[in-house]
Motif scaffolding. Sequence first.
Motif, PDB file in Angstrom:
ATOM      1  N   ASP A 210       0.807  -1.211   0.000  1.00 53.72           N
ATOM      2  CA  ASP A 210       0.000   0.000   0.000  1.00 53.72           C
ATOM      3  C   ASP A 210       0.841   1.261   0.000  1.00 53.72           C
ATOM      4  OD1 ASP A 210       1.008   0.032   2.563  1.00 53.72           O
ATOM      5  OD2 ASP A 210      -0.941  -0.049   3.566  1.00 53.72           O
ATOM      6  N   ARG A 235      -7.244  -5.228  -8.594  1.00 58.22           N
ATOM      7  CA  ARG A 235      -7.199  -4.108  -7.652  1.00 58.22           C
ATOM      8  C   ARG A 235      -6.143  -4.255  -6.569  1.00 58.22           C
ATOM      9  NH1 ARG A 235      -9.338   0.339  -8.328  1.00 58.22           N
ATOM     10  NH2 ARG A 235     -10.454   0.530  -6.363  1.00 58.22           N
ATOM     11  N   GLU A 241      -4.780  -4.189  -1.424  1.00 61.73           N
ATOM     12  CA  GLU A 241      -6.095  -4.147  -2.065  1.00 61.73           C
ATOM     13  C   GLU A 241      -6.558  -2.702  -2.224  1.00 61.73           C
ATOM     14  OE1 GLU A 241     -10.602  -6.011  -1.668  1.00 61.73           O
ATOM     15  OE2 GLU A 241      -9.048  -6.548  -0.204  1.00 61.73           O
ATOM     16  N   GLY A 242      -6.911  -2.332  -3.456  1.00 61.88           N
ATOM     17  CA  GLY A 242      -7.328  -0.975  -3.758  1.00 61.88           C
ATOM     18  C   GLY A 242      -6.207  -0.061  -4.196  1.00 61.88           C
ATOM     19  N   THR A 360      -7.773   4.942  -0.999  1.00 61.76           N
ATOM     20  CA  THR A 360      -7.508   3.989  -2.061  1.00 61.76           C
ATOM     21  C   THR A 360      -8.002   4.559  -3.364  1.00 61.76           C
ATOM     22  OG1 THR A 360      -9.610   2.896  -1.642  1.00 61.76           O
ATOM     23  CG2 THR A 360      -7.673   2.015  -0.515  1.00 61.76           C
ATOM     24  N   SER A 362     -10.000   4.735  -6.898  1.00 61.22           N
ATOM     25  CA  SER A 362     -11.354   4.324  -7.255  1.00 61.22           C
ATOM     26  C   SER A 362     -11.580   4.544  -8.727  1.00 61.22           C
ATOM     27  CB  SER A 362     -12.376   5.122  -6.428  1.00 61.22           C
ATOM     28  OG  SER A 362     -12.225   6.493  -6.658  1.00 61.22           O
TER      29      SER A 362
END
Length: 362
Positions: A210, A235, A241-242, A360, A362
Motif C-alpha cells: 500500500d 485491484r 487491495e485498492g 484507495t 477508485s
Amino acid sequence: MKVVHSPLHRRHDGGMELHRSKLVPCFESRARAEDIREALADAGHALVAPRAFAIDSLLGVHDADFVEFLRTAWARWQEDGRDGFMLPSGFPARGMRRDRVPAGIHGAMGHYAFDAGTPIVAGTWDAAMAAAQCAMTAAALVAEGEGAAYALCRPPGHHAGRGTYGGYCFLNNAALAAQLLRERGSRKVGLLDVDYHHGNGTQDIFWTRDDVLFVSIHGTPDTEYPYFLGYADERGAGAGEGFTLNLPLPRDTGWDDYAQALDTALQAIHAYGADALVVSLGVDTFEGDPISAFRLGAERFPQLGARLAALNLPTVLVQEGGYAVKELGSNVAGVLQAFSAPTWRPAAGPARTSAPAASTAS
C-alpha cells in the motif's frame, strides 16, 4: 532536466523475437536509446552517468534466485555448448509444476521467462544492470532535491516481475526507482505507467503493498500484449487491495478518450496523497508505432508532459517502450520539455506535508 544515461545499453544487441507467430528481428534495438539521447542532448538536457549500485539493491523488488539466473544465464548457455541468442522453448503452463526450477538452462529459461520475444545475448546482463542503475540514480537525484530527473533506460523494465522476465524487460527499472524513493524518505509513491502495454511486472511487484499506488493506462489485454494482466477488476490483494488501478482502452483510442483516462489516473494519484511520482514513460502510444495501436499524434506528448507536471510532485521519469525510432527522440523530448517548462515549480522534496489525506484508488 538531468538525463541519466549509460552507453552500456549497447551491449544488449541482436537476436530475434517471436512476434505474433513470426520470428523477426527485435523491435527493441540500440537505435532507440541513441535516438533519444541525441534528441535530448540537442534540446539542452544535461547527460549524467549512473552511479554504481550493488547487486543487492535489486532485491527490494526482485527475487534473489531470479537475479542470479539473469546474472549467470549467458555463461550457462555457453557451458551448454550454445551460441547465438537465448530464447525459451517451453513454459510451466496450467497443470505443470512451478515450484521447481529445472537444473538445465533450457528449462530454467522457461521457468523465468513468460514469452519467446525477449532474447538474452552476451551483453544483456551488463545492459540490464546499467539500466537499473540509471533508474536508481535518477531516483536518488530526486530524493536529494532535484524536482525531476529522467532515466534513459534500455532495456526497458515494466514487464519484469519479482521473478520473471519478458516483453523486452529483465529488471524493473521503474519499480527500483519507486523502491529507492521509499527507502530515501518518501511515504507514498505514485507509479503511473503510460506505456501502450500493461506494466504486468510492476503490478506483480506492488500487488500486496500500500506504499506504492500503481496506475496503468494501456491497450486492453483482450487484444494486446501481455494479454493475461491489465483488466480493470485487478485491484491488488492483502495490504495492497485498492492500490492497483488499471485503465484499459481499446485499439485506435485517440487523444480525447486517452486524456479522460489520464485525468482519472492523475486524480487517483492526487487522492492517494503521493509525495513522489514515478512515470513509466512509454511513448509507443504514438500513432506511428509499429507494434501498438493507439492514435496519439506527436503534438500530444508535450500535453502529456504538462499534465504530469501539474501534479507538482518530485518526479522520476523512466523510459519504457516506443518503437517508431525515427520519431522516438522527438516524442520523448516533447514530454520532457513540457514537464520542464518554467511555469512549473517542484514541491519541496519527498517530505512534503501538504498532500491530501490518503485513500484507495477508485
